[in-house]
Design an enzyme around this catalytic site. Structure first.
Site, PDB file in Angstrom:
ATOM      1  N   ASN A  13       0.672  -1.163   0.090  1.00  0.00           N
ATOM      2  CA  ASN A  13       0.025  -0.034   0.041  1.00  0.00           C
ATOM      3  C   ASN A  13       1.007   1.208  -0.030  1.00  0.00           C
ATOM      4  O   ASN A  13       1.537   1.667   0.943  1.00  0.00           O
ATOM      5  CB  ASN A  13      -0.697  -0.052   1.306  1.00  0.00           C
ATOM      6  CG  ASN A  13      -2.014   1.225   1.306  1.00  0.00           C
ATOM      7  OD1 ASN A  13      -2.084   1.909   0.397  1.00  0.00           O
ATOM      8  ND2 ASN A  13      -2.477   1.394   2.518  1.00  0.00           N
ATOM      9  N   TRP A  14       0.940   1.872  -1.199  1.00  0.00           N
ATOM     10  CA  TRP A  14       1.754   3.078  -1.421  1.00  0.00           C
ATOM     11  C   TRP A  14       1.105   4.243  -0.583  1.00  0.00           C
ATOM     12  O   TRP A  14       2.012   5.209  -0.391  1.00  0.00           O
ATOM     13  CB  TRP A  14       1.892   3.493  -2.854  1.00  0.00           C
ATOM     14  CG  TRP A  14       2.755   2.448  -3.578  1.00  0.00           C
ATOM     15  CD1 TRP A  14       3.066   1.228  -2.916  1.00  0.00           C
ATOM     16  CD2 TRP A  14       3.102   2.290  -5.004  1.00  0.00           C
ATOM     17  NE1 TRP A  14       3.837   0.522  -4.055  1.00  0.00           N
ATOM     18  CE2 TRP A  14       3.878   1.164  -5.259  1.00  0.00           C
ATOM     19  CE3 TRP A  14       2.873   3.392  -6.067  1.00  0.00           C
ATOM     20  CZ2 TRP A  14       4.206   0.983  -6.480  1.00  0.00           C
ATOM     21  CZ3 TRP A  14       3.368   2.997  -7.194  1.00  0.00           C
ATOM     22  CH2 TRP A  14       3.984   1.813  -7.517  1.00  0.00           C
ATOM     23  N   HIS A 107      -9.241   0.502   5.148  1.00  0.00           N
ATOM     24  CA  HIS A 107      -7.958   0.778   6.051  1.00  0.00           C
ATOM     25  C   HIS A 107      -8.229   1.859   7.170  1.00  0.00           C
ATOM     26  O   HIS A 107      -8.934   2.605   7.096  1.00  0.00           O
ATOM     27  CB  HIS A 107      -7.228   1.376   4.950  1.00  0.00           C
ATOM     28  CG  HIS A 107      -5.545   1.434   5.136  1.00  0.00           C
ATOM     29  ND1 HIS A 107      -5.027   2.217   6.106  1.00  0.00           N
ATOM     30  CD2 HIS A 107      -4.521   0.408   4.888  1.00  0.00           C
ATOM     31  CE1 HIS A 107      -3.916   2.306   6.311  1.00  0.00           C
ATOM     32  NE2 HIS A 107      -3.455   1.200   5.699  1.00  0.00           N
ATOM     33  N   GLU A 109      -6.681   4.263   8.225  1.00  0.00           N
ATOM     34  CA  GLU A 109      -6.453   5.521   7.889  1.00  0.00           C
ATOM     35  C   GLU A 109      -7.820   6.069   7.406  1.00  0.00           C
ATOM     36  O   GLU A 109      -8.175   7.235   7.861  1.00  0.00           O
ATOM     37  CB  GLU A 109      -5.317   6.104   6.957  1.00  0.00           C
ATOM     38  CG  GLU A 109      -3.921   5.697   7.474  1.00  0.00           C
ATOM     39  CD  GLU A 109      -2.824   5.534   6.668  1.00  0.00           C
ATOM     40  OE1 GLU A 109      -1.827   5.336   7.026  1.00  0.00           O
ATOM     41  OE2 GLU A 109      -3.229   5.543   5.498  1.00  0.00           O
ATOM     42  N   GLU A 177      -4.707  -5.531  10.546  1.00  0.00           N
ATOM     43  CA  GLU A 177      -3.647  -4.630  10.945  1.00  0.00           C
ATOM     44  C   GLU A 177      -3.914  -3.914  12.212  1.00  0.00           C
ATOM     45  O   GLU A 177      -4.774  -3.042  12.344  1.00  0.00           O
ATOM     46  CB  GLU A 177      -3.588  -3.490   9.686  1.00  0.00           C
ATOM     47  CG  GLU A 177      -5.288  -2.991   9.324  1.00  0.00           C
ATOM     48  CD  GLU A 177      -5.184  -1.797   8.410  1.00  0.00           C
ATOM     49  OE1 GLU A 177      -3.993  -1.245   7.968  1.00  0.00           O
ATOM     50  OE2 GLU A 177      -6.133  -1.085   8.304  1.00  0.00           O
ATOM     51  N   SER A 223       3.813  -2.750  10.378  1.00  0.00           N
ATOM     52  CA  SER A 223       5.308  -2.618  10.661  1.00  0.00           C
ATOM     53  C   SER A 223       5.998  -3.980  10.054  1.00  0.00           C
ATOM     54  O   SER A 223       6.885  -4.684  10.659  1.00  0.00           O
ATOM     55  CB  SER A 223       6.008  -2.508  12.280  1.00  0.00           C
ATOM     56  OG  SER A 223       5.461  -1.351  12.628  1.00  0.00           O
ATOM     57  N   GLY A 244       3.083  -1.299   4.502  1.00  0.00           N
ATOM     58  CA  GLY A 244       3.036   0.063   4.264  1.00  0.00           C
ATOM     59  C   GLY A 244       4.320   0.765   3.863  1.00  0.00           C
ATOM     60  O   GLY A 244       4.666   0.569   2.511  1.00  0.00           O
ATOM     61  N   GLY A 245       5.088   1.136   4.654  1.00  0.00           N
ATOM     62  CA  GLY A 245       6.300   1.870   4.320  1.00  0.00           C
ATOM     63  C   GLY A 245       7.152   1.007   3.644  1.00  0.00           C
ATOM     64  O   GLY A 245       8.112   1.546   2.697  1.00  0.00           O
TER      65      GLY A 245
END
Length: 265
Positions: A13-14, A107, A109, A177, A223, A244-245
């Site tokens: 997921n960018w 998600h 967010e 998540e 993470s 994610g990151g």
């Protein structure tokens, strides 16, 4: 307990990162990195999916189709509506026409920053299925939720609500998540993740039947990195990861995708 045969899914997921030119360069490099490493797509290897921003999707689609890259892609969200006066929203029909295979729904967010409710997300799940997309339904708890309700209570409630509108045996993906782990650098332990994943699979059996429960891939997100993916993937009810990151770094994301090459699962 041996893991049933479900094709692993590694999803990146960018979020709001990389423009359309950067996305082209990224996907090209990712595909070639996996190819150079003899990454085994298909029944024995992980299915690799990226979720770019909406403005990148056409560029990614064109690249993947032209070069026949073995990387799939999807949307980060979709509207519950098919068309109409909904400024800024993206219909599932639009994503389908761009050959998207997957779409993220719920998600954390979106739930926290945009106030999306379980009822709204249920409608998004049905909209995705209606347009031939595979919804990746995200569920998870905050640190406060964990303390007040214990492990799995909130994710299970979110899963039940999100699937309330579906019928038959559609293909879905569930992503657990834990909000308390996202971006913290501290992932849930494999045992913690497996406890929740197992309860989610039991819930799937209760809500949509044993066949769907057995076939549904359950991802862990929070993470995730190359250093911990193998231990997570050993667990019988964890079938992949929502990254994610780390999905913004080609070498790291490719390493996560190749977990089966250096550890037996």
């Amino acid at each position: 307990m041996a893991k049933l045969k479900r094709v692993p899914l590694i999803a990146g997921n960018w979020k709001m990162n990389l423009d359309h030119l950067q996305s082209i360069a990224f996907v090209q490099k990712l595909a070639w990195t996996l190819k150079d490493a003899n990454h085994d797509f298909g029944s024995d290897g992980a299915e690799v999916v990226v979720f770019p921003p909406f403005t990148d999707l056409r560029s990614v689609q064109t690249l993947v189709a032209a070069d026949k890259l073995r990387v799939r892609f999807g949307g980060q969200d979709l509207s519950e509506h098919d068309s109409g006066a909904y400024t800024g929203e993206i219909s599932g029909a639009f994503l389908s026409s761009l050959d998207c295979r997957y779409v993220l729904v719920g998600h954390s967010e979106r739930r926290t920053m945009h106030g999306e409710t379980d009822e709204q997300l249920s409608r998004k799940v049905t909209a995705a299925i209606r347009h031939g997309l595979v919804p990746v339904l995200c569920v998870g708890e905050t640190a406060d939720d964990l303390e007040q309700h214990g492990p799995s209570a909130v994710p299970v409630a979110q899963l039940k609500a999100g699937l309330a509108g579906i019928s038959g045996e559609p293909e879905i993906v569930v992503a657990y998540e834990p909000v308390w782990a996202i971006g913290s650098g501290k992932a849930a332990t494999p045992e913690q993740a497996e406890q929740v994943a197992g309860r989610l699979r039991e819930t799937l059996a209760e809500v949509v039947g044993e066949n769907v429960a057995a076939a549904t891939r359950i991802l862990y997100g929070g993470s995730v990195k190359s250093a911990n993916i193998a231990s997570l993937m050993r667990e019988p009810n964890i079938d992949g990861a929502l990254v994610g990151g780390a999905s913004l770094e080609v070498a790291e994301f490719a390493s996560i995708s190749r977990f089966s090459k250096h550890v037996g699962t």
